[in-house]
Design a protein around this motif. Structure first.
Motif, PDB file in Angstrom:
ATOM      1  N   ARG A   9      -5.267  -1.222   3.802  1.00  0.00           N
ATOM      2  CA  ARG A   9      -6.080  -1.977   2.851  1.00  0.00           C
ATOM      3  C   ARG A   9      -5.859  -3.488   2.955  1.00  0.00           C
ATOM      4  O   ARG A   9      -6.683  -4.263   2.505  1.00  0.00           O
ATOM      5  N   THR A  10      -4.724  -3.894   3.510  1.00  0.00           N
ATOM      6  CA  THR A  10      -4.481  -5.340   3.587  1.00  0.00           C
ATOM      7  C   THR A  10      -4.180  -5.735   5.036  1.00  0.00           C
ATOM      8  O   THR A  10      -3.839  -4.896   5.873  1.00  0.00           O
ATOM      9  N   ASP A  57      -3.710   8.352   5.997  1.00  0.00           N
ATOM     10  CA  ASP A  57      -4.527   7.374   5.287  1.00  0.00           C
ATOM     11  C   ASP A  57      -4.034   5.963   5.537  1.00  0.00           C
ATOM     12  O   ASP A  57      -4.808   5.022   5.692  1.00  0.00           O
ATOM     13  N   ASP A  97     -13.716   2.966   1.836  1.00  0.00           N
ATOM     14  CA  ASP A  97     -13.036   2.990   0.550  1.00  0.00           C
ATOM     15  C   ASP A  97     -14.049   2.775  -0.568  1.00  0.00           C
ATOM     16  O   ASP A  97     -14.615   1.698  -0.715  1.00  0.00           O
ATOM     17  N   LEU A 149     -10.853  -5.064   4.945  1.00  0.00           N
ATOM     18  CA  LEU A 149      -9.574  -5.322   4.288  1.00  0.00           C
ATOM     19  C   LEU A 149      -9.797  -6.008   2.943  1.00  0.00           C
ATOM     20  O   LEU A 149     -10.835  -6.602   2.682  1.00  0.00           O
ATOM     21  N   ASN A 150      -8.786  -5.915   2.084  1.00  0.00           N
ATOM     22  CA  ASN A 150      -8.890  -6.506   0.757  1.00  0.00           C
ATOM     23  C   ASN A 150      -8.495  -7.981   0.711  1.00  0.00           C
ATOM     24  O   ASN A 150      -8.613  -8.628  -0.316  1.00  0.00           O
ATOM     25  N   ASP A 180       0.464   5.337   0.539  1.00  0.00           N
ATOM     26  CA  ASP A 180      -0.472   6.380   0.930  1.00  0.00           C
ATOM     27  C   ASP A 180       0.218   7.406   1.813  1.00  0.00           C
ATOM     28  O   ASP A 180       1.327   7.183   2.282  1.00  0.00           O
ATOM     29  N   ARG A 188      -6.682   3.886   7.237  1.00  0.00           N
ATOM     30  CA  ARG A 188      -7.368   3.011   6.292  1.00  0.00           C
ATOM     31  C   ARG A 188      -6.418   2.000   5.650  1.00  0.00           C
ATOM     32  O   ARG A 188      -6.167   2.062   4.446  1.00  0.00           O
ATOM     33  N   GLN A 204       0.841  -1.190   0.000  1.00  0.00           N
ATOM     34  CA  GLN A 204       0.000   0.000   0.000  1.00  0.00           C
ATOM     35  C   GLN A 204       0.875   1.237   0.000  1.00  0.00           C
ATOM     36  O   GLN A 204       1.904   1.275   0.664  1.00  0.00           O
ATOM     37  N   ILE A 229     -12.683  -1.302   9.439  1.00  0.00           N
ATOM     38  CA  ILE A 229     -12.150  -1.201   8.079  1.00  0.00           C
ATOM     39  C   ILE A 229     -12.276  -2.552   7.390  1.00  0.00           C
ATOM     40  O   ILE A 229     -11.941  -3.585   7.972  1.00  0.00           O
ATOM     41  N   ARG A 282     -13.756  -0.144  -3.000  1.00  0.00           N
ATOM     42  CA  ARG A 282     -13.920  -1.507  -2.512  1.00  0.00           C
ATOM     43  C   ARG A 282     -15.370  -1.940  -2.729  1.00  0.00           C
ATOM     44  O   ARG A 282     -16.292  -1.376  -2.132  1.00  0.00           O
TER      45      ARG A 282
END
Lengths: 379, 258
Positions: free
Chosen positions: A248-249, A242, A289, A377-378, A238, A246, A236, A375, A292
């Motif tokens: 993402r993984t 962020d 997000d 996650l991906n 950012d 936030r 990620q 949050i 997402r």
């Protein structure tokens, strides 16, 4: 004009000029570096803006140092293109690149005095002697090493060596300064002090800094933007806020700070809010997000930071009943281990009141997990 | 106590023969072990002795020129062995040690034979100072290369990377970073080569020709006719020169460190 302009990330100017190549100090496209069968870098693409403090953060062996060495020209890439200040630098040897490095071990020349170490780069480039003297004195004054200019590196402390290494690189006025875990060998107090000094210096000079570290706190304190790397890839990229707020993984969530992970299944999606069924009951989650996509029936992982949970607050939704199993008092805050259903949660609370704080071990509490703090996650 | 005694004994065995030579160089008696008074006339006689003077000249010429050549070549070899990858490198590295542990006499005979073969095509290999220099360079190179290489192994690779990063090309990096840092190794290798050449007898003896007598050969051929006081005087001078050399090197190293 553009050359010297320091563009604060997120500002209007920065957004307008995002697509112009001049704003980038470094553009890497699909860089691959293999060591035998191992891909130290696998298709890494990253653009680093002029004048920003950029950090490459990751555990050891994640490829961050390899990426730095490729930018410096000390290592080559097997595939991909590297541009420095808009020009293709893939084939340019290290000594002709407009970048300089502060090495992890400092790599000061032991046979030269501090002054001669600092002057080395300019001498190699055959800069006029008066010019060398002027620039060397100026940079030595800037990083406060003039007092021991005649000493050899062997007679310096770790912090002093660090400053000399910095001066030796900066005196060449590089487009980009590369720093390879330069604070790793220093004790905590000195490290904190130099973190502040380094970021102040970077802001003053407006030179692009690329900082490699495995210390997440260091990266957060100093950087404008951070690329979190893992197993040869950027997980990620950012801005610091962020990235923390936030992730993402799963990897980013746990590497940067700490996170509680909660597995669940999406039961319903209404607008930007999802209802997720978990072992702790149904939770309302705001989909922060916009990119997402969340589908009903999908198995997802939620993350929540320990400090984002609240105790016994008078909110109707997302309340989870838990038992305090352990508490660790650490001055400004207290960390709790909570047992909620079959799983443990880490929470922490600021000790903002005077006197005895918070919760007792064995006590049952209602924990509020705010919908916007959860949050998705991906992975 | 007993360790001190052993140490004393060791020094006695080391230095007593040298002391005897030095003392007897001042003995007035021409022959035999009897003492017949103090004299310095043998030193005077040495000065008159054209054979001894030319042998000294040859020895120094041989040692200086072979050391100069071997130091340059050995340094290059050590650097190449450390830096470059090439097929058969491990084997080559092993071969580097062969001249170090092979008996001198075998080297000497081999070179004598080799030069006599080459002489058929090239007059350069007529036995004399040239062949001696060649032979000395041959056995000196590995010593220099090994010392230089070990110095390079201990060199932090980041230093050369830093030089490149700061804008130095390969030659500048070698000239301003690598060379100064391995110089102590080169000097040590050169000193080693110099002393090896200075006291070499076997290889010199086999590869020397008419008019190319060195001190060790001169002493050897004189001793065959009995040990004479002027040989003692010559040996004493050599010992003094060696001590002076050692002191100078030690002083040089001491000033380097500060």
């Amino acid at each position: 004009m553009q050359e010297k302009l320091v563009v604060p990330p997120g500002s209007e100017t920065e957004k307008q000029s995002r697509n112009e190549p001049e704003v980038y100090a470094i553009q890497a496209e699909n860089l691959v570096r293999r060591f035998g069968d191992v891909e130290a870098l696998s298709h890494v693409s990253v653009s680093i803006r002029k004048g920003e403090f950029f950090s490459l953060l990751g555990p050891s062996g994640c490829g961050k140092t390899t990426l730095l060495r490729i930018i410096a020209g000390l290592d080559h890439c097997d595939e991909g293109i590297l541009k420095i200040a808009g020009r293709d630098a893939t084939q340019i040897p290290a000594h002709k690149r407009p970048v300089n490095t502060v090495f992890q071990s400092y790599a000061l020349f032991p046979h030269l005095s501090v002054r001669d170490n600092v002057a080395f780069g300019l001498r190699m480039k055959k800069v006029a002697i008066e010019e060398i003297t002027k620039r060397v004195e100026r940079i030595m004054a800037l990083v406060e090493i003039t007092a021991f200019a005649e000493r050899r590196p062997g007679q310096l402390s770790g912090g002093q060596k660090q400053r000399v290494a910095l001066a030796r690189a900066l005196v060449n006025e590089p487009e980009v300064l590369l720093l390879d875990e330069p604070l790793g060998a220093l004790d905590l107090k000195l490290r904190k002090q130099l973190q502040v000094e380094l970021s102040q210096l970077q802001r003053r000079l407006g030179i692009t800094f690329i900082f490699v570290t495995h210390d997440q706190e260091e990266a957060l304190v100093m950087s404008d933007r951070i690329a979190v790397m893992n197993a040869g890839k950027i997980e990620q990229l950012d801005g610091v806020e962020d990235l923390y707020e936030r992730p993402r993984t799963r990897f980013v969530a746990q590497f940067l700070g700490s996170c509680n992970l909660v597995e669940g299944v999406v039961r319903e999606v209404t607008g930007a809010v999802a209802s997720v069924q978990t072992t702790m009951g149904d939770l309302r989650v705001e989909i922060g997000d916009a990119t997402r996509k969340v589908c009903v029936g999908e198995k997802i992982t939620l993350a929540i930071r320990p400090e984002k949970m609240h105790f016994n607050s008078k909110v109707a939704e997302n309340q989870v009943k838990a038992v305090v199993r352990d508490s660790i008092y650490s001055g400004a805050e207290t960390q709790y281990r909570l047992e909620a259903g079959e799983r443990m949660l880490n929470a922490c609370a600021l000790n903002s009141r005077v006197g005895s704080q918070g919760l007792n071990v064995g006590e049952t509490v209602l924990v509020h997990l705010p919908a916007d703090a959860l949050i998705i996650l991906n992975d | 106590m007993s360790l001190n005694f052993i140490a004393a004994l060791l020094y006695l065995f080391l230095y007593a023969p040298l002391a005897v030579v030095i003392v007897y160089s001042f003995n007035a008696a021409r022959f035999g072990a009897g003492w017949s008074g103090f004299t310095t006339k043998w030193y005077g006689a040495l000065w008159e002795n054209s054979l001894a003077l030319s042998a000294t000249k040859n020895t120094l010429l041989l040692a200086v020129s072979s050391t100069a050549i071997a130091t340059v070549l050995g340094t290059m070899l050590g650097y190449g062995m450390n830096r470059f990858r090439f097929p058969g490198k491990a084997l080559f590295g092993w071969f580097l040690y062969v001249p170090v542990f092979i008996p001198d006499i075998v080297m000497a005979v081999a070179m004598l034979l080799f030069y006599s073969l080459l002489r058929k095509w090239c007059s350069l290999f007529e036995l004399g100072l040239t062949t001696m220099i060649l032979a000395h360079v041959t056995f000196q190179i590995p010593f220099v290369a090994i010392v230089v290489r070990s110095r390079l192994v201990g060199l932090d690779p980041a230093l050369e990377e830093a030089a490149g990063d700061l804008g130095a090309n390969e030659w500048q990096t070698f000239r301003h970073v690598t060379l100064p840092l391995i110089l102590p190794g080169i000097v040590a290798g050169g000193m080693l080569a110099f002393t090896l050449s200075l006291d070499d007898f076997v290889v010199s003896f086999f590869t020397s020709g008419p008019g190319a007598t060195t001190l060790p050969i001169l002493i050897y051929s004189s001793v065959k006719r009995g040990i004479t006081p002027d040989i003692n005087a010559l040996s004493t001078l050599i010992v003094l020169a060696s001590i002076a050399g050692t002191v100078v090197v030690t002083l040089l190293q001491r000033t380097k460190k500060v």
